[in-house]
Scaffold this motif. Sequence first.
Motif, PDB file in Angstrom:
ATOM      1  N   VAL A 160       0.874  -1.163   0.000  1.00  0.00           N
ATOM      2  CA  VAL A 160       0.000   0.000   0.000  1.00  0.00           C
ATOM      3  C   VAL A 160       0.914   1.217   0.000  1.00  0.00           C
ATOM      4  CG1 VAL A 160      -1.834   1.194   1.217  1.00  0.00           C
ATOM      5  CG2 VAL A 160      -1.720  -1.306   1.294  1.00  0.00           C
TER       6      VAL A 160
ATOM      7  N   GLY B 276       0.388   4.616  -0.176  1.00  0.00           N
ATOM      8  CA  GLY B 276      -0.379   5.865  -0.050  1.00  0.00           C
ATOM      9  C   GLY B 276      -1.856   5.579  -0.248  1.00  0.00           C
ATOM     10  N   GLY B 277      -2.554   6.511  -0.864  1.00  0.00           N
ATOM     11  CA  GLY B 277      -3.968   6.277  -1.169  1.00  0.00           C
ATOM     12  C   GLY B 277      -4.871   6.484   0.028  1.00  0.00           C
TER      13      GLY B 277
ATOM     14  N   THR C   1       3.651   7.442  -2.358  1.00  0.00           N
ATOM     15  CA  THR C   1       4.093   8.623  -1.629  1.00  0.00           C
ATOM     16  C   THR C   1       5.617   8.593  -1.571  1.00  0.00           C
ATOM     17  OG1 THR C   1       4.003   7.358   0.430  1.00  0.00           O
ATOM     18  CG2 THR C   1       2.056   8.633  -0.144  1.00  0.00           C
TER      19      THR C   1
ATOM     20  N   ASN D 156       7.255   8.903   0.950  1.00  0.00           N
ATOM     21  CA  ASN D 156       7.613   8.139   2.141  1.00  0.00           C
ATOM     22  C   ASN D 156       7.468   6.623   1.964  1.00  0.00           C
ATOM     23  OD1 ASN D 156       8.299  10.464   3.429  1.00  0.00           O
ATOM     24  ND2 ASN D 156       6.481  10.585   4.739  1.00  0.00           N
ATOM     25  N   MET D 157       6.842   6.167   0.890  1.00  0.00           N
ATOM     26  CA  MET D 157       6.735   4.722   0.651  1.00  0.00           C
ATOM     27  C   MET D 157       7.568   4.254  -0.539  1.00  0.00           C
ATOM     28  SD  MET D 157       5.328   2.674   2.647  1.00  0.00           S
ATOM     29  CE  MET D 157       4.907   1.181   1.753  1.00  0.00           C
TER      30      MET D 157
ATOM     31  N   PHE E  50      -4.852  12.469  -5.884  1.00  0.00           N
ATOM     32  CA  PHE E  50      -3.666  13.161  -5.360  1.00  0.00           C
ATOM     33  C   PHE E  50      -2.704  13.550  -6.470  1.00  0.00           C
ATOM     34  CE2 PHE E  50      -5.222   9.810  -2.517  1.00  0.00           C
ATOM     35  CZ  PHE E  50      -5.874  10.627  -1.612  1.00  0.00           C
TER      36      PHE E  50
ATOM     37  N   SER F  59       0.402  16.207  -6.552  1.00  0.00           N
ATOM     38  CA  SER F  59       0.911  16.588  -5.229  1.00  0.00           C
ATOM     39  C   SER F  59       2.429  16.479  -5.227  1.00  0.00           C
ATOM     40  CB  SER F  59       0.340  15.659  -4.155  1.00  0.00           C
ATOM     41  OG  SER F  59       1.082  15.809  -2.958  1.00  0.00           O
TER      42      SER F  59
ATOM     43  N   GLU G 291       4.134  15.645  -2.901  1.00  0.00           N
ATOM     44  CA  GLU G 291       4.577  14.597  -1.986  1.00  0.00           C
ATOM     45  C   GLU G 291       4.256  13.182  -2.472  1.00  0.00           C
ATOM     46  OE1 GLU G 291       3.699  16.833   1.932  1.00  0.00           O
ATOM     47  OE2 GLU G 291       3.825  18.084   0.151  1.00  0.00           O
ATOM     48  N   VAL G 292       3.739  13.052  -3.705  1.00  0.00           N
ATOM     49  CA  VAL G 292       3.525  11.717  -4.276  1.00  0.00           C
ATOM     50  C   VAL G 292       4.157  11.632  -5.666  1.00  0.00           C
ATOM     51  CG1 VAL G 292       1.306  11.557  -3.043  1.00  0.00           C
ATOM     52  CG2 VAL G 292       1.312  12.083  -5.483  1.00  0.00           C
TER      53      VAL G 292
ATOM     54  N   ILE H 105      11.938   9.312   6.524  1.00  0.00           N
ATOM     55  CA  ILE H 105      10.884   8.566   7.215  1.00  0.00           C
ATOM     56  C   ILE H 105      11.472   7.411   8.031  1.00  0.00           C
ATOM     57  CG2 ILE H 105      10.403   7.093   5.166  1.00  0.00           C
ATOM     58  CD1 ILE H 105       7.454   8.121   7.071  1.00  0.00           C
TER      59      ILE H 105
ATOM     60  N   TYR I  96       3.884   7.222   6.459  1.00  0.00           N
ATOM     61  CA  TYR I  96       4.157   6.564   5.175  1.00  0.00           C
ATOM     62  C   TYR I  96       3.105   6.872   4.115  1.00  0.00           C
ATOM     63  CZ  TYR I  96       7.636   4.045   7.849  1.00  0.00           C
ATOM     64  OH  TYR I  96       8.716   3.747   8.625  1.00  0.00           O
ATOM     65  N   GLN I  97       1.875   7.159   4.554  1.00  0.00           N
ATOM     66  CA  GLN I  97       0.791   7.436   3.608  1.00  0.00           C
ATOM     67  C   GLN I  97       0.687   8.922   3.285  1.00  0.00           C
ATOM     68  OE1 GLN I  97      -0.596   4.356   2.497  1.00  0.00           O
ATOM     69  NE2 GLN I  97      -2.608   4.725   3.348  1.00  0.00           N
ATOM     70  N   HIS I  98       1.614   9.716   3.768  1.00  0.00           N
ATOM     71  CA  HIS I  98       1.470  11.174   3.636  1.00  0.00           C
ATOM     72  C   HIS I  98       1.407  11.597   2.166  1.00  0.00           C
ATOM     73  CE1 HIS I  98       1.820  15.408   4.250  1.00  0.00           C
ATOM     74  NE2 HIS I  98       2.898  15.429   3.496  1.00  0.00           N
ATOM     75  N   ARG I  99       0.284  12.226   1.792  1.00  0.00           N
ATOM     76  CA  ARG I  99       0.075  12.607   0.395  1.00  0.00           C
ATOM     77  C   ARG I  99       0.079  14.109   0.190  1.00  0.00           C
ATOM     78  NH1 ARG I  99      -5.199   9.991   1.629  1.00  0.00           N
ATOM     79  NH2 ARG I  99      -4.211  10.373   3.618  1.00  0.00           N
TER      80      ARG I  99
ATOM     81  N   MET J  53      -2.757  20.507  -0.564  1.00  0.00           N
ATOM     82  CA  MET J  53      -3.591  20.571  -1.764  1.00  0.00           C
ATOM     83  C   MET J  53      -4.965  21.182  -1.505  1.00  0.00           C
ATOM     84  SD  MET J  53      -2.915  17.188  -4.014  1.00  0.00           S
ATOM     85  CE  MET J  53      -2.906  16.038  -2.681  1.00  0.00           C
TER      86      MET J  53
ATOM     87  N   ARG K   1     -12.340  19.213  -7.066  1.00  0.00           N
ATOM     88  CA  ARG K   1     -11.080  18.590  -6.675  1.00  0.00           C
ATOM     89  C   ARG K   1     -11.011  18.466  -5.149  1.00  0.00           C
ATOM     90  NH1 ARG K   1      -5.637  18.254  -8.534  1.00  0.00           N
ATOM     91  NH2 ARG K   1      -4.680  16.713  -7.167  1.00  0.00           N
TER      92      ARG K   1
ATOM     93  N   LEU L  10     -10.784  15.153  -2.778  1.00  0.00           N
ATOM     94  CA  LEU L  10      -9.726  14.982  -1.774  1.00  0.00           C
ATOM     95  C   LEU L  10     -10.342  14.689  -0.412  1.00  0.00           C
ATOM     96  CD1 LEU L  10      -7.248  17.816  -2.789  1.00  0.00           C
ATOM     97  CD2 LEU L  10      -6.743  15.365  -2.748  1.00  0.00           C
TER      98      LEU L  10
END
Lengths: 252, 503
Positions: free
Chosen positions: A132, A134-135, A177, A179-180, A210, A213, A215-216, B133, B182-185, B190, B198, B202
Motif C-alpha cells: 500500500v 499511499g492512497g 508517496t 515516504n513509501m 492526489f 501533489s 509529496e507523491v 521517514i 508513510y501514507q502522507h500525500r 492541496m 477537486r 480529496l
Amino acid sequence: MIKAVLARIKQGHRTMAYPKKPLPLPERFRGYPELKGSLCPADCRLCADACPVGAIGCDKGLSVDLGKCLFCAECSAACPHGAISYSGDHSLAANRREDLVIREGEERRLARALDKKMLSIFGRSLKFRSVVAGGCGACEADSNVLSTIGWDLGRFGLQFVASPRHADALWVTGPVTENMREALLLTYQAIPAPKLVIACGACAINGGPFIGSSEVHDGVDGLIPVDLYIPGCPPHPLTILDGLLRLLDRLE
Amino acid sequence: MTPSMVFTQNGGTLSLREIPQHAPDRFAQALFSALSGGWRVVSYFGVQADDGVRLYCLLSFKSHATIGVMSTLVTGKSFYSLTDEAPQLHLFEREIAEQFSLSLEGHPWPKPVRFAPALGSLPGVTPHRPPTIGIMDFYRVEGDEVHEVAVGPVHAGIIEPGHFRFQCFGEEVMHLEVSLGYQHRGVERMMQGRPGERMRKLAETMAGDTTIGHGTAYAMIVEALTSTAPPARAQAVRGIALELERLANHTGDLGAISGDVGYLPTASFCGRIRGDFLNMTAGICGSRFGRDLVVPGGVAFDLSADGASQLADRIRTARDEVTNAIDLLWDTPSVLARLEGTGVVSEQTALELGLVGPAARASGLNRDIRRDHPFGIYSMSQIPVETGKTGDVYARTMVRWLEMEKSLDFIEEQLAQLPGGATRRAVGEVSAECLAVALTEGWRGEVCHVALTDARGAFSRYKVTDPSFHNWSGLAMALRGGQISDFPLCNKSFNLSYCGVDL
Ligand code: SF4
Ligand code: SF4
C-alpha cells in the motif's frame, strides 16, 4: 457448537457463480464510458473543465484517460450535449498505460492474456504481495474483499501472501508517496523473477485524486514496469477479478 | 479584558477578526481553565501569518453544543508545549512544530509525525527539510531479557503502512511506539485554493472507508461558508449513508476480531455481510464507498420510493443475518475469554488522551457528535449513545455491536418517513476571511474539518482531524502490560486509519 451448525445452515453457501454466470451490478454503477464526440460543438471544453483530475482530452477528438478517471461523472453532468455517459460495463483493465486512453470509434483494448511461457508458470497459481503506497484505503478494502467467501479468489489459484519471497507478483495500491517509495522498491526487488506487477486503482496508475501533489509520485509508472492496470477509484472487485482472469486467460 | 473564547456551533462560521488573540501565557491559562471546566480540544493547528505562525485552538463543550475558538501568535523560533498539563494536545503540538518549522520546548515526546515537508515557517526563515521517514530515536527499554520487535512499514496482509516498535520483556509489552507518515500525500497542502470538485474528491479520499464522514464534513464547511441549508430529504439520505458506512465497517471489524481469536464462523459470515452493506450504499449512488453521493448543498442521488423500499428489505435481511453471525460470539465462552480483560484503556487514560468514537465510549466516555453537536438529520432524529465500562477488547466489540443495532433502527426509521422535496440546493459565493468548522461522527469517531478563507473566498488553510489522530496513542496504551500476541486483536478492535492521520 450446535448453534454454529444452525448458523451455517442459515447463512448458506454464498460463493458467487461468476465467471460462469454474470454478477448483477447496481444500476448507478459507473463503468466503461461511452463517448459521442460527434455531438461536441467546436471549442467546447465544458467536460474537460469539470474534471477534477484532467482525465478528459478535447483536442484531437474527445478522449477519457481511464488511468486518471475517478468515475465521478462530473464530466457527463457538465456536458449539455450528452457526449459522455458511463455504462454499467465493469471490464476496464489493460496491459499498457496507453490502452487506458479511450476514444470514440476505437476498438476496445482490454487486458490480454500473458504469453504462453508466462501462462505455463503463473496460469494456475499466482501469489500476490500487496504494498500500500499511499492512497485512501478503499482500494485495499476492495482487494481484501476478493478473499472473502463470496468471491473466494482461492478457487482460481490466486492468493495474497505475507512475504515477497513467497510471491509471484507485486500488487500496488496508492499513488506512491515519497515516504513509501523505498519500501515499494525493496519489496519489488525481494520478489523472485520472473515477476508481475499489478497497479490497482487510479492512485497506483497515475496518482488518483492526489495527482500533482509534490509529496507523491503520481503512480508506479517510471518506478517499476507494470503488467496489469486496473482503473477505478476504487475499482469494483468485479473489475479487479475481470482483469486478473483476462491476464490468466480464464475468461472466454 | 478580551473574553477568552468566541463561540460558534457545529457547521457555523466566525469572522476571523472576531477570534480573540491572546499572548502565549494568557492563551495557555485560558486553555487550561477551559479544560478544567469540561471543555475538550477538537482541533489545534498553525496558520502562516505575516508576522509569525498563528495557532488556533477549537474546543467543544458538549452539554451546550458549543464550539469555542481562540488563538495566539508564535513569533519566535520555538513555542512552549502545554502537553504536560494537557496530554490531549501531545500530537497536535508535534504536528504544529513539524508543519511550521518550529521547535517545541518542554514536550515529552517531540518527534516527527509525518516526516513531511513544512507547510510554512516564520517570515524570513527557510522551512525545515523533512527528516527521512522512520529515522528517529525510538523509545528503548534496556535490560536483561528485554527485546525489541520492529514491524512494518509493509505488514503481512493488505494493510496500510506504518511502523511499530514494541519493547518487550518476554511476551509482555512494556511499551509500543507507533510511527506513521508513510501514507502522507500532502492533502492539507492541496486543500488550499478555491473550493470545488477537486477539493471534494480529496475530502472523500482523506480516509476512503470514511468517505461519507469526511465528505459530509467538507460539504458542511462549504454550506457554512455559503449560508446554504441542504434540503431535509438530502439530510436524511446523508444520515442513511453515514449509518450504512458505520454498519459496513463495524461488521467487517467484528468479523476480523473473530478471525483473530480463531473463531471462523463469525469471521466468514461477517466478511460477506459487510459486502452487503457496501452494496446497499452502491445501490444509492453506484459506489460501494459512497463516492460522489454527498455534495455541497445536498446529495447527488435521490432515493426513489422503490429504491427506499428495496433498501428497507435489504436492511431487514442484513439485520437478521448479522445478528445471527454476531450472536455466535456472545454464545462462545472461549471467544469471550479472549476478549475480556485484553487491551484495557482506563477511563482516566481515555479522558487524558482525548480519545473519541467507539474506542472512547468503550472506556466509559459518553461522547458522540451525533448527540453532542448534532448536525443534519441528527438534529431532528436522535441516536442513543452506547457506552461500555471495561475499556477492553470486549467493550470495544460490544459497543460496536450495540451501535450497529441503533444504526439499523435509525435507517429503518428514516426510510419509513423520508421527507419529500428536493435533494440539492445550489451553493453561492464563499464568504471571505472567515473560519468555518464542521464535525461529524464517522464510524471511528469524530471527524473535524476547519477552513479559513482569504479575502477572495479561497481556502487559505484547511485543517482536518480524523478520529484516528486522537486514538492511535490509545492503541499504544492498550498494549501496555499486555502480551505481544494480543496486538492483532487490540489493533482490530480500534481499527485506526493510517491515511487519515498521514493526510
Ligand atoms: S468521471 Fe472521470 S473523466 Fe469524468 S470528470 Fe470524473 S474523473 Fe474526470
Ligand atoms: S485509487 Fe481512489 S480508492 Fe484507490 S487508494 Fe486511490 S483514492 Fe483511494
